[in-house]
Design a protein around this motif. Structure first.
Motif, PDB file in Angstrom:
ATOM      1  N   ALA A   1       0.855  -1.185   0.000  1.00 44.97           N
ATOM      2  CA  ALA A   1       0.000   0.000   0.000  1.00 44.97           C
ATOM      3  C   ALA A   1       0.890   1.234   0.000  1.00 44.97           C
ATOM      4  CB  ALA A   1      -0.901   0.000   1.235  1.00 44.97           C
ATOM      5  N   ASN A   2       0.376   2.345  -0.473  1.00 47.03           N
ATOM      6  CA  ASN A   2       1.117   3.591  -0.322  1.00 47.03           C
ATOM      7  C   ASN A   2       1.325   3.824   1.167  1.00 47.03           C
ATOM      8  OD1 ASN A   2       0.943   3.945  -3.083  1.00 47.03           O
ATOM      9  ND2 ASN A   2      -0.752   5.386  -2.983  1.00 47.03           N
ATOM     10  N   ALA A   3       2.543   4.089   1.567  1.00 47.13           N
ATOM     11  CA  ALA A   3       2.839   4.236   2.996  1.00 47.13           C
ATOM     12  C   ALA A   3       3.937   5.267   3.200  1.00 47.13           C
ATOM     13  CB  ALA A   3       3.258   2.896   3.594  1.00 47.13           C
ATOM     14  N   TYR A   4       3.879   5.940   4.325  1.00 45.69           N
ATOM     15  CA  TYR A   4       4.940   6.877   4.688  1.00 45.69           C
ATOM     16  C   TYR A   4       6.078   6.078   5.308  1.00 45.69           C
ATOM     17  CZ  TYR A   4       1.698  10.612   3.691  1.00 45.69           C
ATOM     18  OH  TYR A   4       0.841  11.462   3.040  1.00 45.69           O
ATOM     19  N   CYS A   5       7.259   6.295   4.782  1.00 43.99           N
ATOM     20  CA  CYS A   5       8.424   5.515   5.195  1.00 43.99           C
ATOM     21  C   CYS A   5       9.511   6.444   5.730  1.00 43.99           C
ATOM     22  CB  CYS A   5       8.947   4.724   4.000  1.00 43.99           C
ATOM     23  SG  CYS A   5      10.520   3.902   4.298  1.00 43.99           S
ATOM     24  N   TYR A   6       9.882   6.219   6.972  1.00 40.29           N
ATOM     25  CA  TYR A   6      10.969   6.980   7.591  1.00 40.29           C
ATOM     26  C   TYR A   6      12.085   6.003   7.944  1.00 40.29           C
ATOM     27  CZ  TYR A   6       7.128  10.296   8.275  1.00 40.29           C
ATOM     28  OH  TYR A   6       6.043  11.136   8.084  1.00 40.29           O
ATOM     29  N   VAL A   7      13.278   6.271   7.430  1.00 38.67           N
ATOM     30  CA  VAL A   7      14.445   5.457   7.785  1.00 38.67           C
ATOM     31  C   VAL A   7      15.459   6.412   8.397  1.00 38.67           C
ATOM     32  CG1 VAL A   7      16.231   3.875   6.979  1.00 38.67           C
ATOM     33  CG2 VAL A   7      13.989   3.898   5.853  1.00 38.67           C
ATOM     34  N   ILE A   8      15.732   6.223   9.671  1.00 39.98           N
ATOM     35  CA  ILE A   8      16.555   7.174  10.424  1.00 39.98           C
ATOM     36  C   ILE A   8      17.678   6.434  11.129  1.00 39.98           C
ATOM     37  CG2 ILE A   8      16.536   8.852  12.313  1.00 39.98           C
ATOM     38  CD1 ILE A   8      13.569   9.374  11.538  1.00 39.98           C
ATOM     39  N   GLN A   9      18.880   6.923  10.936  1.00 38.38           N
ATOM     40  CA  GLN A   9      20.072   6.317  11.526  1.00 38.38           C
ATOM     41  C   GLN A   9      20.504   7.118  12.749  1.00 38.38           C
ATOM     42  OE1 GLN A   9      23.341   6.211   8.779  1.00 38.38           O
ATOM     43  NE2 GLN A   9      24.811   5.438  10.264  1.00 38.38           N
ATOM     44  N   TYR A  10      20.862   6.391  13.802  1.00 39.14           N
ATOM     45  CA  TYR A  10      21.391   7.028  15.014  1.00 39.14           C
ATOM     46  C   TYR A  10      22.739   6.397  15.311  1.00 39.14           C
ATOM     47  CZ  TYR A  10      21.635   8.849  19.781  1.00 39.14           C
ATOM     48  OH  TYR A  10      22.027   9.500  20.930  1.00 39.14           O
ATOM     49  N   GLY A  11      23.806   7.218  15.251  1.00 42.52           N
ATOM     50  CA  GLY A  11      25.159   6.696  15.387  1.00 42.52           C
ATOM     51  C   GLY A  11      25.750   6.843  16.772  1.00 42.52           C
ATOM     52  N   GLN A  12      26.968   6.303  16.905  1.00 43.49           N
ATOM     53  CA  GLN A  12      27.672   6.326  18.177  1.00 43.49           C
ATOM     54  C   GLN A  12      27.911   7.744  18.689  1.00 43.49           C
ATOM     55  OE1 GLN A  12      29.590   4.292  20.675  1.00 43.49           O
ATOM     56  NE2 GLN A  12      27.660   3.319  20.199  1.00 43.49           N
ATOM     57  N   ASP A  13      28.098   8.675  17.780  1.00 44.64           N
ATOM     58  CA  ASP A  13      28.363  10.057  18.167  1.00 44.64           C
ATOM     59  C   ASP A  13      27.082  10.841  18.407  1.00 44.64           C
ATOM     60  OD1 ASP A  13      27.503   9.991  15.602  1.00 44.64           O
ATOM     61  OD2 ASP A  13      29.192  11.083  14.727  1.00 44.64           O
ATOM     62  N   ARG A  14      25.965  10.127  18.563  1.00 46.76           N
ATOM     63  CA  ARG A  14      24.641  10.716  18.794  1.00 46.76           C
ATOM     64  C   ARG A  14      24.191  11.591  17.631  1.00 46.76           C
ATOM     65  NH1 ARG A  14      24.743  13.307  24.677  1.00 46.76           N
ATOM     66  NH2 ARG A  14      26.691  14.162  23.873  1.00 46.76           N
TER      67      ARG A  14
ATOM     68  N   LYS B   1       5.426   4.297  -2.871  1.00 45.35           N
ATOM     69  CA  LYS B   1       4.263   3.814  -3.604  1.00 45.35           C
ATOM     70  C   LYS B   1       4.107   2.302  -3.481  1.00 45.35           C
ATOM     71  CE  LYS B   1       3.237   7.903  -5.060  1.00 45.35           C
ATOM     72  NZ  LYS B   1       2.033   8.601  -4.513  1.00 45.35           N
ATOM     73  N   ALA B   2       2.878   1.876  -3.514  1.00 43.85           N
ATOM     74  CA  ALA B   2       2.579   0.445  -3.411  1.00 43.85           C
ATOM     75  C   ALA B   2       3.278  -0.334  -4.516  1.00 43.85           C
ATOM     76  CB  ALA B   2       1.070   0.229  -3.501  1.00 43.85           C
ATOM     77  N   GLY B   3       3.964  -1.396  -4.112  1.00 48.23           N
ATOM     78  CA  GLY B   3       4.607  -2.283  -5.073  1.00 48.23           C
ATOM     79  C   GLY B   3       5.966  -1.842  -5.563  1.00 48.23           C
ATOM     80  N   ALA B   4       6.391  -0.638  -5.205  1.00 53.49           N
ATOM     81  CA  ALA B   4       7.698  -0.144  -5.665  1.00 53.49           C
ATOM     82  C   ALA B   4       8.771  -0.497  -4.635  1.00 53.49           C
ATOM     83  CB  ALA B   4       7.648   1.371  -5.866  1.00 53.49           C
ATOM     84  N   GLU B   5       9.722  -1.327  -5.022  1.00 57.36           N
ATOM     85  CA  GLU B   5      10.786  -1.727  -4.095  1.00 57.36           C
ATOM     86  C   GLU B   5      11.745  -0.576  -3.855  1.00 57.36           C
ATOM     87  OE1 GLU B   5      13.006  -5.811  -3.549  1.00 57.36           O
ATOM     88  OE2 GLU B   5      13.991  -4.659  -5.138  1.00 57.36           O
ATOM     89  N   GLN B   6      12.119  -0.389  -2.602  1.00 58.10           N
ATOM     90  CA  GLN B   6      13.066   0.655  -2.217  1.00 58.10           C
ATOM     91  C   GLN B   6      14.339  -0.007  -1.691  1.00 58.10           C
ATOM     92  OE1 GLN B   6      12.088   4.063  -2.462  1.00 58.10           O
ATOM     93  NE2 GLN B   6      10.307   3.138  -3.481  1.00 58.10           N
ATOM     94  N   VAL B   7      15.487   0.514  -2.100  1.00 49.45           N
ATOM     95  CA  VAL B   7      16.765  -0.010  -1.614  1.00 49.45           C
ATOM     96  C   VAL B   7      17.568   1.150  -1.035  1.00 49.45           C
ATOM     97  CG1 VAL B   7      18.892  -1.233  -2.193  1.00 49.45           C
ATOM     98  CG2 VAL B   7      16.754  -1.817  -3.375  1.00 49.45           C
ATOM     99  N   PHE B   8      18.012   1.001   0.211  1.00 44.72           N
ATOM    100  CA  PHE B   8      18.790   2.027   0.880  1.00 44.72           C
ATOM    101  C   PHE B   8      20.161   1.477   1.234  1.00 44.72           C
ATOM    102  CE2 PHE B   8      14.307   2.736   1.978  1.00 44.72           C
ATOM    103  CZ  PHE B   8      14.128   4.016   1.472  1.00 44.72           C
TER     104      PHE B   8
ATOM    105  N   TYR C   1      16.335   2.982  12.425  1.00 46.52           N
ATOM    106  CA  TYR C   1      14.916   2.888  12.764  1.00 46.52           C
ATOM    107  C   TYR C   1      14.086   3.001  11.489  1.00 46.52           C
ATOM    108  CZ  TYR C   1      16.446   3.692  17.572  1.00 46.52           C
ATOM    109  OH  TYR C   1      17.070   3.596  18.796  1.00 46.52           O
ATOM    110  N   ILE C   2      13.193   2.028  11.278  1.00 43.03           N
ATOM    111  CA  ILE C   2      12.297   2.050  10.135  1.00 43.03           C
ATOM    112  C   ILE C   2      10.879   2.237  10.649  1.00 43.03           C
ATOM    113  CG2 ILE C   2      11.399   0.783   8.141  1.00 43.03           C
ATOM    114  CD1 ILE C   2      14.562  -0.530   9.540  1.00 43.03           C
ATOM    115  N   ILE C   3      10.241   3.326  10.251  1.00 44.52           N
ATOM    116  CA  ILE C   3       8.850   3.595  10.620  1.00 44.52           C
ATOM    117  C   ILE C   3       8.018   3.529   9.351  1.00 44.52           C
ATOM    118  CG2 ILE C   3       7.220   5.261  11.589  1.00 44.52           C
ATOM    119  CD1 ILE C   3       9.610   6.449  13.163  1.00 44.52           C
ATOM    120  N   MET C   4       7.030   2.652   9.334  1.00 45.95           N
ATOM    121  CA  MET C   4       6.126   2.506   8.199  1.00 45.95           C
ATOM    122  C   MET C   4       4.715   2.802   8.686  1.00 45.95           C
ATOM    123  SD  MET C   4       7.738   1.544   5.358  1.00 45.95           S
ATOM    124  CE  MET C   4       6.636   0.555   4.357  1.00 45.95           C
ATOM    125  N   SER C   5       4.025   3.729   8.013  1.00 50.87           N
ATOM    126  CA  SER C   5       2.711   4.148   8.490  1.00 50.87           C
ATOM    127  C   SER C   5       1.814   4.556   7.328  1.00 50.87           C
ATOM    128  CB  SER C   5       2.865   5.320   9.463  1.00 50.87           C
ATOM    129  OG  SER C   5       1.607   5.780   9.900  1.00 50.87           O
TER     130      SER C   5
END
Length: 218
Positions: A79-92, A103-110, A124-128
């Motif tokens: 489904a169409n979804a809001y995607c947040y990918v957030i990295q938190y490192g050692q140095d804060r 978009k629905a069905g579209a593969e994402q590669v990070f 952190y991956i947030i899908m909503s």
């Protein structure tokens, strides 16, 4: 008695209607090495090892260890979804890898780049189905002032707040195990499902909001 039965029937119809309006959505997540696409078990902390270390690693470590050739995050949603990918490192330090609707069905590669300082990076991956307005505002402020420590902290603590509100245990249930071979709660059925995710892919289903974290030690 008749009135009570009518009320119960109305309640059931209402609950059924709500379920139909909000059935949740399904999405797949896979963590793999860049060099050969080997899937990694992200239910455990990923260990980045040198070639010699990896060759001597015990069998129970292999499934969640990778060489220093980089990692990729592969995901898709039905489904169409809001995607947040957030990295938190050692140095804060916070790094925003994605904050858009996919978009629905579209593969994402990070591509996952680790912090310069040794330690543990958490992704952190947030899908909503709905936009995370407060997080969006913090991300906008972060982009305006990327050097501000406060903006990094605001994004990070909002992510933790969303994670805590989503599930006290911090992780959503997986429909399939990391091997893709067995459905939780119904052993053996996934092997008969032609639509089962490929080996090494975790599938999440039945909710309209998910938070998933992956830790990488390097």
């Amino acid at each position: 008695m008749k009135k009570q039965l009518v009320m119960i029937a109305l309640c059931l119809v209402t609950l059924g209607s709500l379920g139909a309006q909000n059935p949740g959505f399904t999405w797949d997540l896979r963590l793999e090495t860049k060099s050969n696409g080997t899937a990694l078990d992200f239910n455990q902390t990923i260990a980045i090892l040198g070639a010699e270390e990896l060759a001597d690693a015990p069998e129970d470590l292999i499934s969640h260890a990778a060489q220093e050739d980089g990692l990729s995050l592969r995901m898709s949603s039905r489904a169409n979804a809001y995607c947040y990918v957030i990295q938190y490192g050692q140095d804060r330090k916070v790094t925003i890898l994605n904050d858009t609707q996919i978009k629905a069905g579209a593969e994402q590669v990070f591509s996952l780049s680790l912090s310069a300082a040794s330690g543990t990076d958490t992704f952190y991956i947030i899908m909503s189905l709905n936009k995370e307005d407060k997080l969006d505002n913090y991300i906008k402020a972060y982009k305006r002032s990327p050097a501000s420590r406060q903006s990094h902290s605001n994004v990070y603590y909002e992510v933790l707040a969303i994670q805590k509100a989503d599930d006290p245990l911090g992780e959503p249930p997986q429909k399939f195990t990391i091997s893709g071979g067995t459905a939780r709660g119904a052993p053996g059925t996934a092997a008969l499902d032609a639509d089962a995710p490929s080996t090494g892919t975790a599938r999440y289903s039945g909710r309209n909001h998910y938070v998933r974290s992956i830790s990488v030690k390097h």
